[in-house]
Design an enzyme around this catalytic site. Structure first.
Site, mmCIF file in Angstrom:
data_model
loop_
_atom_site.group_PDB
_atom_site.id
_atom_site.type_symbol
_atom_site.label_atom_id
_atom_site.label_comp_id
_atom_site.label_asym_id
_atom_site.label_seq_id
_atom_site.Cartn_x
_atom_site.Cartn_y
_atom_site.Cartn_z
ATOM 1 N N ASP A 1 9.980 1.619 -1.424
ATOM 2 C CA ASP A 1 8.733 0.834 -1.436
ATOM 3 C C ASP A 1 8.854 -0.383 -0.526
ATOM 4 O OD1 ASP A 1 6.598 1.878 -2.850
ATOM 5 O OD2 ASP A 1 7.433 1.303 -4.798
ATOM 6 N N LYS B 1 2.260 11.783 -6.112
ATOM 7 C CA LYS B 1 3.493 11.588 -5.321
ATOM 8 C C LYS B 1 4.426 12.782 -5.511
ATOM 9 C CE LYS B 1 2.904 6.629 -5.401
ATOM 10 N NZ LYS B 1 3.070 5.395 -6.179
ATOM 11 N N GLN C 1 6.890 2.899 -10.827
ATOM 12 C CA GLN C 1 5.435 2.748 -10.795
ATOM 13 C C GLN C 1 5.013 1.475 -11.529
ATOM 14 O OE1 GLN C 1 3.255 4.905 -9.077
ATOM 15 N NE2 GLN C 1 1.843 3.226 -9.497
#
Ligand code: NAP
Length: 295
Positions: A121, A54, A98
């Protein structure tokens, strides 16, 4: 008939180029640089790889990235304080925690502490609710990637019978919600199957578009689909290792058999997978534009 292969790798590349241009223009015209902060707790090797890729993608696109790697014994209070700092930092438009987090941390509490405006997200209840009522700021990355695969492969979604196998909060429920909205790139009739479904084949055989996110290798066989179906296989199952020790992956669909009946199908790997990261980047750009009043 052998199916058209819908390449997530190629479609993700197209979106990447579009984003690169958009990011360059935001900098040139508005002096705006989108910023993404990642938060990783512990040394889980897979999580380190995900965060690493990422950050690499941010760098390649011109997105500012801030990596916060914390030791596995980090306390919940310290993590919440970090989220609070990132919520207030104007350079940061998106925050990515994460998962999984270590067991001593309440993951829900941490995720819900993220400012919904920075929740790239799309997992915060505010954003889940906004999606449900058809007014989303952000769409969650994997389902948004699936919708883009359908649109950009020229699949007709409006009026289609869509069958989703799986009802998780990260894939099944949101993709069902996205595709049933009265909007462009949606407006389908959606059925969701799960382990409580009485006769799954009855439903999958009706599907014009079949989206499978069950996490069960080759659960969908050729006798369960109709000729001309478009299949999106979300599953990623590790079914062994090569002689060199590399994981052998397969999807939730029996690809070789189903591709002989399908009109189009995504491969595993190279289908949904590459779309997830690029949609995260798109959400970060959108977050920056929303914060600057440009969206
Ligand atoms: N490529 C990507 O970027 C990406 C992203 C996310 C997930 N994935 C992959 O997608 C798969 C699904 O992930 P997830 O997080 O959604 O999984 P999950 O949370 O384990 O949910 C699986 C869902 O499938 C249903 N299910 C399982 N076996 C079934 C069966 N035999 N018949 C009907 N329904 C069945 C379950 O039903 P119940 O609710 O009744 O238990 C559940 O709703 C996994 O392989 C995952 O690795 C890939």
């Amino acid at each position: 008939m052998s199916a058209q292969i819908i390449s997530g790798t190629e479609i993700a590349k197209q979106i990447r180029e579009e984003l690169k241009q958009e990011i360059a223009q935001l900098k040139e015209k508005h002096n705006l640089v989108p910023g993404l902060a990642s938060v990783l707790v512990g040394e889980d090797p897979a999580s380190q790889v995900y965060v690493g890729s990422k950050v690499k993608t941010c760098d390649a696109l011109g997105i500012y990235s801030e990596r916060n790697d914390l030791p596995a014994d980090t306390g919940e209070e310290k993590l919440l304080a970090l989220i609070d700092r990132l919520n207030k930092d104007p350079k940061i438009h998106g925050i990515l925690v994460q998962l999984p987090l270590p067991k001593h941390i309440d993951a829900e509490k941490v995720l819900y502490a993220i400012d919904p405006k920075k929740d790239v997200d799309g997992f915060h209840p505010v954003n889940v609710g906004r999606l449900m009522i058809g007014e989303p700021d952000y769409l969650p990355c994997t389902p948004h990637g699936i919708q883009q695969l359908l649109i950009r492969s020229g699949t007709k979604i409006a009026g289609a019978e869509v069958v989703v196998v799986g009802r998780s909060n990260i894939v099944g429920k949101p993709i069902a919600n996205i595709l049933l909205q009265k909007k462009e790139g949606a407006n389908a009739t959606v059925t969701v199957c799960h382990t409580g479904t009485k006769d799954m084949s009855f439903h999958t055989k009706r599907a014009d578009i079949l989206i499978v996110a069950a996490g069960k290798p080759k659960a969908i066989t050729a006798d369960m689909v109709k000729e001309g179906v478009v299949v999106i296989d979300v599953g990623v199952n590790r079914i062994g290792k090569t002689a060199e020790g590399k994981a052998i992956l397969c999807g939730d669909v029996d690809f070789d058999a189903v591709k002989e009946k399908a009109k189009a199908i995504t491969p595993v790997p190279g289908g949904v997978g590459p779309m997830t990261i690029i949609m995260l980047m798109q959400n970060t750009v959108r977050a920056a534009k929303l914060a600057a009043g440009l969206a």
